[in-house]
Design a protein around this motif. Structure first.
Motif, PDB file in Angstrom:
ATOM      1  N   UNK A  52      75.233  66.508  -6.102  1.00 27.54           N
ATOM      2  CA  UNK A  52      74.824  65.386  -6.942  1.00 27.54           C
ATOM      3  C   UNK A  52      73.413  64.899  -6.671  1.00 27.54           C
ATOM      4  N   UNK A  53      72.617  65.720  -6.014  1.00 30.20           N
ATOM      5  CA  UNK A  53      71.241  65.339  -5.698  1.00 30.20           C
ATOM      6  C   UNK A  53      70.263  66.080  -6.613  1.00 30.20           C
ATOM      7  N   UNK A  54      69.301  65.337  -7.156  1.00 35.85           N
ATOM      8  CA  UNK A  54      68.249  65.966  -7.954  1.00 35.85           C
ATOM      9  C   UNK A  54      67.329  66.688  -6.982  1.00 35.85           C
ATOM     10  N   UNK A  55      67.208  67.990  -7.144  1.00 37.06           N
ATOM     11  CA  UNK A  55      66.379  68.800  -6.249  1.00 37.06           C
ATOM     12  C   UNK A  55      65.059  69.193  -6.897  1.00 37.06           C
ATOM     13  N   UNK A  56      65.089  69.430  -8.213  1.00 35.30           N
ATOM     14  CA  UNK A  56      63.902  69.916  -8.911  1.00 35.30           C
ATOM     15  C   UNK A  56      63.730  69.196 -10.232  1.00 35.30           C
ATOM     16  N   UNK A  57      62.503  69.189 -10.706  1.00 37.31           N
ATOM     17  CA  UNK A  57      62.159  68.537 -11.967  1.00 37.31           C
ATOM     18  C   UNK A  57      61.146  69.405 -12.697  1.00 37.31           C
ATOM     19  N   UNK A  58      61.365  69.596 -13.991  1.00 39.17           N
ATOM     20  CA  UNK A  58      60.407  70.322 -14.833  1.00 39.17           C
ATOM     21  C   UNK A  58      59.964  69.388 -15.947  1.00 39.17           C
ATOM     22  N   UNK A  59      58.663  69.135 -15.996  1.00 32.35           N
ATOM     23  CA  UNK A  59      58.096  68.305 -17.060  1.00 32.35           C
ATOM     24  C   UNK A  59      57.501  69.236 -18.112  1.00 32.35           C
ATOM     25  N   UNK A  60      57.930  69.071 -19.359  1.00 36.93           N
ATOM     26  CA  UNK A  60      57.437  69.932 -20.430  1.00 36.93           C
ATOM     27  C   UNK A  60      58.360  71.118 -20.644  1.00 36.93           C
ATOM     28  N   UNK A  61      58.060  71.857 -21.704  1.00 36.56           N
ATOM     29  CA  UNK A  61      58.888  72.999 -22.092  1.00 36.56           C
ATOM     30  C   UNK A  61      58.749  74.142 -21.091  1.00 36.56           C
ATOM     31  N   UNK A  62      59.804  74.928 -20.978  1.00 38.68           N
ATOM     32  CA  UNK A  62      59.839  76.103 -20.109  1.00 38.68           C
ATOM     33  C   UNK A  62      60.347  77.301 -20.902  1.00 38.68           C
ATOM     34  N   UNK A  63      60.048  78.481 -20.391  1.00 40.32           N
ATOM     35  CA  UNK A  63      60.565  79.710 -20.995  1.00 40.32           C
ATOM     36  C   UNK A  63      61.851  80.070 -20.269  1.00 40.32           C
ATOM     37  N   UNK A  64      62.974  79.744 -20.881  1.00 41.81           N
ATOM     38  CA  UNK A  64      64.281  79.926 -20.258  1.00 41.81           C
ATOM     39  C   UNK A  64      64.745  81.372 -20.290  1.00 41.81           C
ATOM     40  N   UNK A  65      63.986  82.264 -20.919  1.00 46.08           N
ATOM     41  CA  UNK A  65      64.340  83.682 -20.931  1.00 46.08           C
ATOM     42  C   UNK A  65      63.837  84.397 -19.680  1.00 46.08           C
ATOM     43  N   UNK A  66      63.005  83.766 -18.899  1.00 45.46           N
ATOM     44  CA  UNK A  66      62.449  84.389 -17.680  1.00 45.46           C
ATOM     45  C   UNK A  66      63.506  84.472 -16.574  1.00 45.46           C
ATOM     46  N   UNK A  67      63.455  85.551 -15.832  1.00 43.87           N
ATOM     47  CA  UNK A  67      64.356  85.689 -14.683  1.00 43.87           C
ATOM     48  C   UNK A  67      64.120  84.575 -13.669  1.00 43.87           C
ATOM     49  N   UNK A  68      62.904  84.069 -13.638  1.00 44.70           N
ATOM     50  CA  UNK A  68      62.586  82.983 -12.701  1.00 44.70           C
ATOM     51  C   UNK A  68      63.409  81.734 -13.001  1.00 44.70           C
TER      52      UNK A  68
END
Length: 180
Positions: A155-171
């Motif tokens: 239940x802990x927020x570990x990461x944050x992404x601001x803005x759009x991302x490419x969700x098709x990437x293996x990363x």
């Protein structure tokens, strides 16, 4: 003698074309999307605040009920162009990750379900939710959208992404699976 000015004209034109080509190449590299390994996120270490969310069918869900699962909490809106471009890949990503114990909650900031239904042509995916109070973006201090919070199984927020991302990437997959 009339050939010489014509040759000079074409030589200058060729040099300008070559310079423009080099400029476009350099600018293209500057504005190109991140490489395969990149999926830029910020480290965050704070407890996820509990939210009550509502599905299109009217059923309610509390974020705290998902403790024990990895949650990708994504804030978006139908009127947000980057959100609209990103969402199809994110929904596909959610389907692929569900068997791995990852839950996506795509929290729409739209004022009504009507806008969301129109966006999805009537078939709203079950992972799309709205907030019960309407101030969820404020509670999570969301600016700008889209914005994604990656919550681990405790239940802990570990990461944050601001803005759009490419969700098709293996990363993207690697990033989320580190939270299990």
């Amino acid at each position: 003698m009339s050939r010489r000015p014509a040759l000079m004209f074409f030589a200058i034109l060729g040099a300008q074309a070559a310079a423009y080509g080099v400029y476009r190449l350099v600018e293209g590299r500057r504005s190109s999307p991140p490489t395969e390994g990149d999926f830029e996120v910020e480290s965050v270490n704070r407890q996820a605040l509990d939210l009550t969310l509502v599905r299109a069918d009217g059923s309610a869900l509390r974020l705290s009920e998902l403790k024990g699962k990895v949650v990708v909490l994504h804030f978006w809106a139908t009127w947000c162009e980057p959100c609209a471009r990103e969402l199809p890949a994110l929904l596909t990503f959610a389907e692929l990750m569900a068997p791995k114990g990852v839950t996506l909650l795509a929290l729409s900031l739209d004022a009504s379900w009507d806008n969301v239904a129109t966006f999805f042509q009537g078939e709203i995916p079950r992972v799309v939710v709205r907030g019960a109070t309407g101030n969820e973006a404020e509670v999570y201090n969301v600016t700008p959208i889209p914005q994604t919070f990656f919550i681990d199984s405790s239940g802990e927020i570990k990461l944050l992404a601001r803005g759009a991302r490419d969700w098709t990437r293996r990363a993207a997959t690697r990033t989320v699976l580190t939270l299990r």
